[in-house]
Design an enzyme around this catalytic site. Structure first.
Site, PDB file in Angstrom:
ATOM      1  N   PRO A  17     -24.492  31.925  12.349  1.00 26.57           N
ATOM      2  CA  PRO A  17     -25.380  32.356  13.432  1.00 26.57           C
ATOM      3  C   PRO A  17     -24.682  32.896  14.679  1.00 26.57           C
ATOM      4  O   PRO A  17     -25.347  33.410  15.564  1.00 26.57           O
ATOM      5  CB  PRO A  17     -26.153  31.084  13.767  1.00 26.57           C
ATOM      6  CG  PRO A  17     -25.258  29.972  13.360  1.00 26.57           C
ATOM      7  CD  PRO A  17     -24.426  30.472  12.219  1.00 26.57           C
ATOM      8  N   ALA A  76     -29.484  30.603  10.554  1.00 27.17           N
ATOM      9  CA  ALA A  76     -29.820  30.399  11.976  1.00 27.17           C
ATOM     10  C   ALA A  76     -30.534  29.074  12.207  1.00 27.17           C
ATOM     11  O   ALA A  76     -30.252  28.377  13.181  1.00 27.17           O
ATOM     12  CB  ALA A  76     -30.675  31.560  12.474  1.00 27.17           C
ATOM     13  N   GLY A  90     -28.695  31.302  19.538  1.00 24.25           N
ATOM     14  CA  GLY A  90     -28.223  29.963  19.178  1.00 24.25           C
ATOM     15  C   GLY A  90     -26.760  29.950  18.769  1.00 24.25           C
ATOM     16  O   GLY A  90     -26.269  30.921  18.178  1.00 24.25           O
ATOM     17  N   GLY A 119     -25.442  38.327   9.042  1.00 19.94           N
ATOM     18  CA  GLY A 119     -25.693  37.202   9.950  1.00 19.94           C
ATOM     19  C   GLY A 119     -26.269  36.023   9.170  1.00 19.94           C
ATOM     20  O   GLY A 119     -27.008  36.205   8.207  1.00 19.94           O
ATOM     21  N   GLY A 120     -25.917  34.815   9.579  1.00 19.01           N
ATOM     22  CA  GLY A 120     -26.477  33.619   8.941  1.00 19.01           C
ATOM     23  C   GLY A 120     -26.078  33.528   7.485  1.00 19.01           C
ATOM     24  O   GLY A 120     -24.905  33.647   7.138  1.00 19.01           O
ATOM     25  N   ASP A 121     -27.051  33.347   6.619  1.00 21.13           N
ATOM     26  CA  ASP A 121     -26.823  33.290   5.172  1.00 21.13           C
ATOM     27  C   ASP A 121     -27.376  34.566   4.534  1.00 21.13           C
ATOM     28  O   ASP A 121     -28.458  35.014   4.908  1.00 21.13           O
ATOM     29  CB  ASP A 121     -27.542  32.061   4.593  1.00 21.13           C
ATOM     30  CG  ASP A 121     -27.320  31.960   3.099  1.00 21.13           C
ATOM     31  OD1 ASP A 121     -26.340  31.310   2.707  1.00 21.13           O
ATOM     32  OD2 ASP A 121     -28.106  32.553   2.324  1.00 21.13           O
ATOM     33  N   GLU A 177       0.809  -1.210   0.000  1.00 19.44           N
ATOM     34  CA  GLU A 177       0.000   0.000   0.000  1.00 19.44           C
ATOM     35  C   GLU A 177       0.849   1.270   0.000  1.00 19.44           C
ATOM     36  O   GLU A 177       0.553   2.231  -0.698  1.00 19.44           O
ATOM     37  CB  GLU A 177      -0.854  -0.009   1.260  1.00 19.44           C
ATOM     38  CG  GLU A 177      -2.317   0.261   1.023  1.00 19.44           C
ATOM     39  CD  GLU A 177      -3.058   0.128   2.325  1.00 19.44           C
ATOM     40  OE1 GLU A 177      -3.230   1.162   2.983  1.00 19.44           O
ATOM     41  OE2 GLU A 177      -3.420  -1.012   2.696  1.00 19.44           O
ATOM     42  N   ASP A 188     -23.824  43.901   9.892  1.00 18.36           N
ATOM     43  CA  ASP A 188     -25.091  44.039  10.599  1.00 18.36           C
ATOM     44  C   ASP A 188     -24.870  43.949  12.096  1.00 18.36           C
ATOM     45  O   ASP A 188     -23.843  43.481  12.550  1.00 18.36           O
ATOM     46  CB  ASP A 188     -26.016  42.869  10.228  1.00 18.36           C
ATOM     47  CG  ASP A 188     -26.559  43.007   8.833  1.00 18.36           C
ATOM     48  OD1 ASP A 188     -26.447  44.103   8.271  1.00 18.36           O
ATOM     49  OD2 ASP A 188     -27.085  42.010   8.317  1.00 18.36           O
ATOM     50  N   GLU A 203       5.624  -9.703  -5.293  1.00 18.27           N
ATOM     51  CA  GLU A 203       4.161  -9.672  -5.326  1.00 18.27           C
ATOM     52  C   GLU A 203       3.661  -8.241  -5.310  1.00 18.27           C
ATOM     53  O   GLU A 203       4.363  -7.332  -4.887  1.00 18.27           O
ATOM     54  CB  GLU A 203       3.597 -10.378  -4.088  1.00 18.27           C
ATOM     55  CG  GLU A 203       3.543 -11.885  -4.216  1.00 18.27           C
ATOM     56  CD  GLU A 203       3.913 -12.565  -2.910  1.00 18.27           C
ATOM     57  OE1 GLU A 203       3.615 -11.981  -1.846  1.00 18.27           O
ATOM     58  OE2 GLU A 203       4.511 -13.655  -2.967  1.00 18.27           O
ATOM     59  N   MET A 224     -37.393  35.992  13.172  1.00 15.64           N
ATOM     60  CA  MET A 224     -37.955  37.296  13.549  1.00 15.64           C
ATOM     61  C   MET A 224     -39.403  37.155  14.009  1.00 15.64           C
ATOM     62  O   MET A 224     -40.247  37.967  13.669  1.00 15.64           O
ATOM     63  CB  MET A 224     -37.904  38.262  12.350  1.00 15.64           C
ATOM     64  CG  MET A 224     -36.494  38.526  11.855  1.00 15.64           C
ATOM     65  SD  MET A 224     -36.439  39.518  10.352  1.00 15.64           S
ATOM     66  CE  MET A 224     -36.736  38.279   9.098  1.00 15.64           C
ATOM     67  N   LYS A 226     -26.935  49.978  13.343  1.00 13.57           N
ATOM     68  CA  LYS A 226     -27.512  51.136  14.016  1.00 13.57           C
ATOM     69  C   LYS A 226     -26.692  52.368  13.668  1.00 13.57           C
ATOM     70  O   LYS A 226     -25.484  52.286  13.424  1.00 13.57           O
ATOM     71  CB  LYS A 226     -27.562  50.942  15.525  1.00 13.57           C
ATOM     72  CG  LYS A 226     -26.294  50.377  16.100  1.00 13.57           C
ATOM     73  CD  LYS A 226     -26.486  50.117  17.576  1.00 13.57           C
ATOM     74  CE  LYS A 226     -25.541  49.086  18.025  1.00 13.57           C
ATOM     75  NZ  LYS A 226     -25.197  48.526  19.091  1.00 13.57           N
TER      76      LYS A 226
HETATM   77  N1  SAH Z   1     -29.834  35.886   7.327  1.00 17.98           N
HETATM   78  C1  SAH Z   1     -30.058  35.397   8.677  1.00 17.98           C
HETATM   79  C2  SAH Z   1     -31.421  35.737   9.205  1.00 17.98           C
HETATM   80  C3  SAH Z   1     -31.690  37.201   9.365  1.00 17.98           C
HETATM   81  S1  SAH Z   1     -33.260  37.525  10.059  1.00 17.98           S
HETATM   82  C4  SAH Z   1     -29.831  33.879   8.698  1.00 17.98           C
HETATM   83  O1  SAH Z   1     -29.692  33.258   7.654  1.00 17.98           O
HETATM   84  O2  SAH Z   1     -29.780  33.329   9.807  1.00 17.98           O
HETATM   85  C5  SAH Z   1     -32.872  37.668  11.768  1.00 17.98           C
HETATM   86  C6  SAH Z   1     -33.500  36.544  12.545  1.00 17.98           C
HETATM   87  O3  SAH Z   1     -32.719  35.368  12.441  1.00 17.98           O
HETATM   88  C7  SAH Z   1     -33.588  36.787  14.033  1.00 17.98           C
HETATM   89  O4  SAH Z   1     -34.724  37.558  14.347  1.00 17.98           O
HETATM   90  C8  SAH Z   1     -33.694  35.388  14.583  1.00 17.98           C
HETATM   91  O5  SAH Z   1     -35.012  34.901  14.433  1.00 17.98           O
HETATM   92  C9  SAH Z   1     -32.825  34.608  13.633  1.00 17.98           C
HETATM   93  N2  SAH Z   1     -31.477  34.421  14.179  1.00 17.98           N
HETATM   94  C10 SAH Z   1     -30.316  34.849  13.660  1.00 17.98           C
HETATM   95  N3  SAH Z   1     -29.279  34.455  14.405  1.00 17.98           N
HETATM   96  C11 SAH Z   1     -29.781  33.749  15.433  1.00 17.98           C
HETATM   97  C12 SAH Z   1     -29.228  33.058  16.542  1.00 17.98           C
HETATM   98  N4  SAH Z   1     -27.910  33.032  16.763  1.00 17.98           N
HETATM   99  N5  SAH Z   1     -30.069  32.425  17.394  1.00 17.98           N
HETATM  100  C13 SAH Z   1     -31.389  32.443  17.193  1.00 17.98           C
HETATM  101  N6  SAH Z   1     -31.969  33.071  16.159  1.00 17.98           N
HETATM  102  C14 SAH Z   1     -31.191  33.710  15.284  1.00 17.98           C
END
Ligand code: SAH
Length: 470
Positions: free
Chosen positions: A225, A332, A412, A301-303, A22, A248, A44, A383, A270
């Site tokens: 998230p 999230a 989360g 945040g998130g995607d 191998e 954000d 072999e 939200m 803000k």
């Molecule tokens: N684009 C983001 C969502 C934006 S809307 C995504 O894909 O996650 C914002 C909402 O996402 C919040 O009001 C909440 O409901 C949720 N959210 C984002 N981060 C979070 C977290 N760490 N824990 C729980 N909810 C979350």
């Protein structure tokens, strides 16, 4: 330096491998990757080399090694289980002045092989000088994550353009500056993102205006998230190369801390009056920054495309002709589900899952309640905390039992995550009692039972452990 690192051209050269197992097969694969003609000497062959022989990609000499085998070889590798054979290979090769490597025996090597990151034509080689192959491999794994998998395509693109650039920009110093700018600019980044046509456009612009075309690149990047470990490799790289980061409020501080220290940060969550910057103004800002030639990261945040208004920002960039890319993030729902031990689908409980926004343009909530109030379906509300009383009322009015399990996941994936469970009917009360704050996700459906079951098990185990310990 104990060794001189070099890259050897072995295309079409005869290379000898002694051994048929191998380990030998792995070395053969590597040598063939570099274009060598491989001769294997071994009584072999294992399965891999037997297959290679059947495909005609190696020459097999089916007998034990003899001293004469090293003649005419560019390099020799020994990978047998016999210490005496390995030693004889080493002696024969050194006598014939052929470079030799006995696998895992630095003392019997006149050259050693590094760990490599192959983005051909780009190669990164790492070596611990034979002291710790494991250390070299770990280091390699780290570097793997830094060198994007598409670096090879980038290098190949640049190679194709070199003659043209040499012709157009005659001063060597100017040419070097040009390449530095291109490799750190939109053309290179678009290539790494797999957008060949857009990259070619950006390259032409740079070439047409060697003083700098001034057009940058805006990357909409999903930050996930909250837990920085959930960033993608590309997100991290872009954050570390950014000139400006527009973010954000939802993007957590530990994630912002990973951005390039010199990068300008603009918080659009803000303004001075603690109000979010209106979307139209964010769009204008991105266009303006992109047009100024800077590397802009729009960190969301998130995607970016899940309730993130990423689509509106891209509309504005397209309108203004600013190159862009989108880097997905963990949304999230996925992060909260994983960290909250709450599967979104499960063959016994839910065959579908719907992501819904609880923040509608019109009030009262104008959702398709009939479609949402279905059995064997998980509902995830983003939200949704403010509208929860209405959501709960409408779902029950459209037939979902008030006893349907439901959960709130607050912050989360962060160290202060809270998961609270109840039912569709009791959830609004829990929000008030527990002083739930944003960001919070609402999950409704039978899958919440799994979280409860797993948590109870974990609690019981802990209690019995404590009892046993006490
Ligand atoms: N684009 C983001 C969502 C934006 S809307 C995504 O894909 O996650 C914002 C909402 O996402 C919040 O009001 C909440 O409901 C949720 N959210 C984002 N981060 C979070 C977290 N760490 N824990 C729980 N909810 C979350």
């Amino acid at each position: 330096m104990d060794y001189l690192p070099i890259f050897l051209d072995i295309r079409a050269a005869r290379v000898l491998v002694v051994g048929g197992g191998e380990v030998a097969a792995r070395k053969v694969g590597l040598l063939q990757g570099a274009g060598a003609r491989v001769v294997v000497v071994s009584p072999e062959l294992g399965p891999a080399l037997t297959a290679a022989k059947a495909h005609g990609t190696i020459t097999h000499i089916a007998r034990p090694f003899t001293v004469a085998d090293v003649a005419g070889a560019r390099i020799v590798i020994a990978a047998t289980n016999h210490a005496s054979t390995n030693k004889r290979v080493y002696q024969a090769a050194t006598a014939a002045r052929v470079p030799v490597n006995v696998v895992d025996h630095p003392a019997l090597c006149t050259f050693i092989m590094p760990s490599i990151i192959d983005r051909s034509p780009v190669l990164v080689a790492v070596s611990s000088g034979g002291t710790s192959p494991v250390l070299a491999r770990l280091l390699r794994a780290r570097l793997e994550s830094l060198v994007a998998s598409t670096y090879g395509a980038l290098a190949a693109f640049m190679a194709r353009r070199r003659p043209e650039v040499r012709q157009k920009i005659t001063s060597a110093a100017h040419r070097r500056r040009f390449w530095e700018r291109v490799l750190q600019g939109p053309a290179a980044e678009l290539l790494l993102a797999g957008q060949e046509a857009a990259a070619a456009d950006a390259f032409e612009r740079e070439l047409a205006e060697p003083a700098g075309s001034g057009v940058g690149l805006v990357s909409l990047v999903g930050a996930g998230p909250g837990d920085p470990d959930l960033l993608t490799l590309r997100a991290l790289r872009l954050m570390q190369e950014a000139d400006v980061v527009v973010h954000d409020r939802l993007v957590a501080a530990p994630i912002l801390a990973l951005c390039r220290r010199e990068a300008q940060r603009i918080d659009v969550g803000k303004d001075a009056g603690h109000h979010a910057v209106p979307q139209g103004e964010i769009n204008r800002l991105l266009v303006e920054l992109g047009a100024s030639g800077r590397r802009v990261v729009r960190l969301k945040g998130g995607d970016p495309f899940v309730f993130g208004r990423g689509g509106e920002e891209i509309d504005a960039l397209v309108e203004a002709g600013i190159p862009f890319q989108v880097v997905p993030g963990i949304t999230a729902a996925l992060g909260c589900a994983a960290y909250g031990h709450l599967p979104l689908t499960h063959r016994d409980y839910a065959q579908s899952c719907v992501f819904v926004t609880g923040h509608c343009r019109k009030d009262p909530l104008t959702l398709n309640w009939q479609a949402l109030a279905q059995p064997r379906q998980t509902l995830v509300f983003y939200m949704g905390v403010a509208a929860l009383p209405g959501i709960s009322r409408e779902l029950m009015a459209h037939g979902l039992p008030g006893t349907t399990p439901a959960a709130l996941i607050e912050r989360g994936t962060t160290p202060t995550q809270r998961v609270l469970t109840g039912t569709l009917a009791t959830l609004p009360g829990i929000v008030a009692e527990e002083a739930i704050e944003p960001p919070t996700l609402i999950v409704i459906g039978e899958v919440v039972r799994l979280h409860e079951r797993w948590t109870r098990r974990a609690d019981e185990a802990l209690t019995s452990d404590l009892r046993a310990a006490g």
